[in-house]
Design a protein around this motif. Structure first.
Motif, mmCIF file in Angstrom:
data_model
loop_
_atom_site.group_PDB
_atom_site.id
_atom_site.type_symbol
_atom_site.label_atom_id
_atom_site.label_comp_id
_atom_site.label_asym_id
_atom_site.label_seq_id
_atom_site.Cartn_x
_atom_site.Cartn_y
_atom_site.Cartn_z
ATOM 1 N N HIS A 136 2.428 1.690 -2.861
ATOM 2 C CA HIS A 136 0.961 2.539 -4.064
ATOM 3 C C HIS A 136 1.149 3.711 -4.273
ATOM 4 O O HIS A 136 0.708 4.759 -4.785
ATOM 5 N N ARG A 137 0.691 4.303 -2.552
ATOM 6 C CA ARG A 137 1.073 5.591 -2.557
ATOM 7 C C ARG A 137 2.259 6.547 -3.220
ATOM 8 O O ARG A 137 2.146 7.607 -3.038
ATOM 9 N N ASN A 182 -5.564 -0.435 -2.902
ATOM 10 C CA ASN A 182 -5.688 0.896 -2.662
ATOM 11 C C ASN A 182 -7.020 1.243 -1.960
ATOM 12 O O ASN A 182 -7.492 1.440 -0.530
ATOM 13 N N TRP A 235 0.743 -1.247 0.310
ATOM 14 C CA TRP A 235 0.282 -0.201 0.019
ATOM 15 C C TRP A 235 1.092 1.007 -0.180
ATOM 16 O O TRP A 235 0.752 2.237 -0.980
ATOM 17 N N GLU A 262 -4.973 -0.074 -7.866
ATOM 18 C CA GLU A 262 -6.001 0.626 -7.118
ATOM 19 C C GLU A 262 -6.938 -0.675 -5.981
ATOM 20 O O GLU A 262 -7.092 0.180 -5.494
ATOM 21 N N ASP A 289 -8.163 1.614 2.344
ATOM 22 C CA ASP A 289 -9.602 3.378 2.233
ATOM 23 C C ASP A 289 -10.156 2.506 3.626
ATOM 24 O O ASP A 289 -10.933 3.529 4.608
#
Length: 915
Positions: free
Chosen positions: A689-690, A803, A686, A800, A807
């Motif tokens: 990814h960010r 992600n 994660w 995504e 979230d």
């Protein structure tokens, strides 16, 4: 047992206290000794060029905060272009000629100036400019600005001076240049004509007067009021120009009225009749007749002070905004007046000398300074009964940008470049449309200026500059400037500098055997005027971009303050279009002005000036660079102690992010210890990814010159996504897992990617700090962060779906954090690790979080998490954790005390200790 010694606590020589004012000069020395900028240029040769051409600051005085803003912005762009894969060399320059330097030299000389020759004054000007080139060069370098500091361009270099002669020669030869008498902006203090860009408009208090001009010619079809004096009523805010009045301008399409006011008849515009009568305090009046402006053309009036006529003319610029609709016209004292005067064959009359005093030919006022003469003119008008009303008004009026004194419009013999004779205006307007203007309103601004500007007055009556290299025949006064004479003088300037013009006689400056083409005479005299300094800097594209191999014409970008639409952007455009038929830039970027925290202009008198040197000595150049990036510079940029404190805090948050990253990589070798992506923990993936999203956003922001987006994106990434989220969760794994365990190495792999990426993304802005970080970065690497490229977005790290999954986890974490805070207030717990959390989840949530049950305690930073099915809403309960506190990891666990060797450690830590 001292369990602390068994933990993998952070270790780094990268200090928490930045001490930038001491550390930055050390980094500067490293850059210089290793020739980092030269290596950047060498390394990038062969790539696509991106040339930001430097607008030269004046070589007078130390830099101020606005200059620092400008240079840092340029440096951010240049460095970002290098790192984006371009060849982006930066050649800094200085504008060395002109009044700013000459004024300072004159001030220092005082009365001694009168004893010195022009050559000696020029020598002192050169010394003065050289001194401040060296001072400013060091100040710019201290800001962390990279460039060809050992080989900049100076407008006073001999080769540059020769280029000015050649470029002006092209205008002379193509028929664009002429000498004529017309009104120009004239500064009586500086005793020279001024360019548009050397004029600023400020509020000025002027006497506003209404004056009668008695009609000589009878008004057509005026039957009533016969026997009464008829006068045209004019209004002006420059009484001192009344002695030069030769005409009164009316609008051809306006209606004018003859008004009986008792003993006499006034003529003025119908649209202003009521307001004028109210000003005069006249309640009883009668309109006798009406006329169009066209009907009155050519009628004569008598000048109120002198025995001469003033003719009625027509002009489209007459308005009904203020005054009487009858415009006092002095062809020698205004551009529109001049144009009207030319149209009607009037004398371009300007009885004012270089000092701004009336000449001897002006009765009543000879020798008086024009502004001082206003009361005397008004008094004389009152004496002869011509002054109808006088009042004061505050209006925008042109001032000299150097002396801050109001200037005058004065017709003198000057050299001009015609805007229309060879189509310069038309071609320039076409070129403007081919340029990318950032912000877009820059296009409209410069377009309007070029569209409406008068011919370019390029002559100045000073010593320190490039002479207009024209000769005059001693016998017939015919001007001489041809290709042969221009090339000959340019070669002399290249060898000996422009001083040769003032040292040698004309015969030594001309090719051997030169004769007047008109009368055959061999004797000549030299022109004494010098060129407008804006022409000097305006041809920098010819002197710098064209001859230097690393650069190219046109430039990719010009970047200056918004005042340069009428300055350097403007003169550069006209000089390039005039000889190359194209703009010298593909794009133009404009920044605003620096103001204080309340948005007020900075001035010493207001006590709100902040000097770059003070900020650097106290906080460091990187904090100043961060300030430049933090605001949207396309508007005015605020700076204050409060703003700088806020930015210093932001800087330390970013710095501490770097420190955390470095501190946890002390035993990590990327070549040996890196973990494959598929083997990383889900939260590590994660984080990567960010990071990719950040790289994409930041690189796009650099491309769009939106540095405030870079700042805010990185600031949010460091403070929110990393420090208060990912790093917090990661500490348990980093500190308590065995040092070489797969879990810890996975975390370190992600941290290394984040650190390497952040250091490179911020290198154009935090140039010193990124370099300091880079030198501490583990593993093999280029010798400087500035010899690297921006990180590329790694598609395999973008996920995504992952992600979106996280979230939902962060949303639940937020609810748990809130519940923990309530429990802390109720004194159920102290630290979050004192807690066990029970989650009551609806079926859909329960199924989603069930597979994460083991990881949730790490995510929430609590000792345990238990999931329960709940039919209704999601609910969080916080209880005191069961078991004893592990002295090594601080988690509460029922396994603490079960191992006979490590009696105060939990089972997980026991395993780590035995491993």
């Amino acid at each position: 047992m001292n369990y602390r010694e068994t933990l993998n606590l952070p270790k780094t020589d990268f200090p928490m206290k930045a001490n930038l004012s001491k550390r930055e000069p050390e980094i500067l020395k490293m850059w210089e000794s290793r020739e980092i900028y030269r290596k950047m240029v060498d390394q990038s040769r062969g790539r696509e060029k991106y040339v930001l051409h430097d607008g030269p600051p004046y070589a007078n005085g130390n830099i101020h905060i606005g200059t620092a803003l400008n240079k840092i912005l340029k440096d951010i762009i240049v460095k970002s272009k290098f790192m984006a894969g371009y060849h982006s060399p930066y050649v800094p320059g200085w504008d060395c000629h002109g009044l700013p330097v000459e004024h300072e030299v004159e001030k220092a000389l005082g009365k001694k100036k009168a004893e010195l020759s022009t050559v000696e004054i020029r020598r002192r000007c050169r010394e003065y400019a050289s001194k401040f080139v060296n001072i400013q060069r060091e100040e710019f370098k201290r800001l962390g600005v990279f460039g060809s500091w050992e080989d900049p361009y100076l407008t006073m270099d001999f080769r540059y001076q020769a280029t000015i002669v050649r470029e002006f020669g092209k205008f002379l030869l193509n028929g664009s240049v002429y000498k004529g008498k017309k009104p120009v902006h004239w500064c009586p203090t500086c005793k020279t004509a001024l360019a548009e860009a050397e004029v600023k408009y400020e509020d000025h208090r002027s006497p506003s007067i209404y004056v009668k001009f008695r009609m000589i010619s009878p008004l057509p079809t005026l039957e009533e009021g016969k026997g009464k004096a008829v006068s045209v009523v004019i209004w002006t805010t420059t009484p001192w120009t009344i002695p030069a009045n030769l005409a009164i301008a009316l609008h051809p399409d306006f209606t004018y009225v003859a008004v009986d006011v008792g003993k006499e008849v006034y003529l003025l515009a119908e649209g202003l009749l009521q307001s004028v009568m109210e000003k005069f305090g006249i309640d009883s009046y009668r309109v006798l007749a009406k006329f169009s402006g066209r009907e009155l053309e050519g009628l004569k009036t008598r000048h109120p002070l002198y025995d001469r006529e003033s003719v009625i003319v027509l002009a489209p610029y007459v308005t009904l905004d203020v005054g009487t609709g009858c415009v006092h016209t002095a062809p020698g004292h205004g551009q529109e007046d001049y144009e009207t005067g030319i149209e009607y064959g009037l004398e371009i009359y300007s009885p004012v000398d270089d000092d701004g005093r009336f000449t001897a030919e002006v009765p009543f006022f000879a020798g008086q300074f024009v502004f001082d003469a206003n009361p005397a003119v008004n008094q004389k008008l009152a004496e002869v009964g011509a002054l109808l009303k006088e009042e004061e008004m505050v209006h925008s009026y042109p001032h000299c940008w150097r002396t801050n004194d109001p200037i005058i419009f004065r017709a003198t013999e000057q050299w001009f470049i015609s805007m229309d004779k060879t189509g310069l205006r038309r071609h320039a307007l076409q070129a403007i449309n081919g340029v990318k203007w950032i912000p877009h309103w820059g296009r409209d601004r410069i377009y309007g200026m070029v569209e409406n500007r008068p011919d370019w007055c390029v002559s100045r009556q000073r010593a320190w500059g490039i002479p207009i290299t024209v000769f005059y025949c001693s016998a017939c006064k015919e001007p001489l400037a041809n290709e042969e004479t221009i090339d000959h003088v340019a070669r002399l300037f290249e060898e000996r500098g422009a001083d040769v013009w003032f040292e040698e006689e004309p015969a030594r400056l001309l090719p051997e055997g030169t004769r007047c083409p008109r009368c055959g005479e061999k004797a000549f005299v030299k022109e004494t005027d010098i060129l407008d300094v804006w022409f000097d800097s305006g041809v920098s594209w010819a002197a710098v971009l064209e001859p230097r191999k690393d650069l190219e014409f046109p430039a990719s970008l010009y970047l200056e303050g918004s005042d340069q639409h009428r300055g350097w952007f403007h003169s550069s455009l006209l000089t390039a279009v005039g000889t190359r038929k194209r703009a010298p830039y593909a794009a133009v970027l404009t920044h605003g002005f620096v103001v204080d925290g309340e948005g007020k202009k900075m001035s010493k008198s207001a006590g709100n000036v902040i000097a770059p040197e003070e900020v650097i000595n106290r906080l460091g150049a990187d904090v100043l660079r961060l300030w430049v990036s933090a605001e949207d510079y396309r508007d005015d940029i605020k700076i204050s102690e409060e703003i700088l404190k806020r930015l210093a805090d932001a800087y330390f948050r970013i710095r501490n992010t770097f420190r955390f990253l470095l501190g946890n990589l002390y035993d990590f070798d990327p070549e040996r210890d890196r973990v494959a992506y598929r083997e990383l923990h889900e939260i590590d993936r994660w984080a990567l990814h960010r990071l990719q999203k950040l790289i994409l956003r930041v690189r796009e922001a650099y491309e769009r010159f939106e540095f405030h987006v870079v700042y805010h994106s990185v600031q949010n990434f460091c403070a929110v996504e990393m420090s208060s989220t990912y790093f917090d969760i990661l500490k348990d794994r980093l500190y308590t897992f065995p040092s070489r365990s797969a879990g810890r190495r996975a975390a370190q792999t992600a941290l290394y990617e984040i650190l390497s990426g952040l250091a490179r993304l911020m290198a154009p802005i935090l140039s010193f700090t990124s370099e300091e970080v880079w030198q501490h970065l583990p593993g093999g690497k280029p010798e400087s962060v500035h010899l690297t490229s921006f990180p590329e977005v790694r598609q395999e790290y973008l996920d995504e779906a992952l992600n979106e999954r996280w979230d939902r986890i962060w949303e639940l974490r937020s609810e748990v954090t809130k519940a923990l805070e309530e429990a802390r207030k109720e004194r159920k717990i102290g630290l979050s690790l004192d807690a066990q959390v029970h989650l009551y989840l609806p079926e859909k949530d329960y199924e989603f979080f069930k597979s994460l049950a083991h990881d949730l305690k790490t995510v929430f930073i609590v000792s345990s998490v238990t999931l329960h099915r709940e039919e209704k809403e999601r609910r969080v309960e916080v209880h005191r954790a069961e078991g004893e506190k592990c002295e090594r990891c601080w988690n509460y666990d029922v396994s603490v005390g079960k191992d006979p060797q490590y009696t105060t450690a939990c089972a997980r830590c026991v395993e780590a200790l035995k491993g």
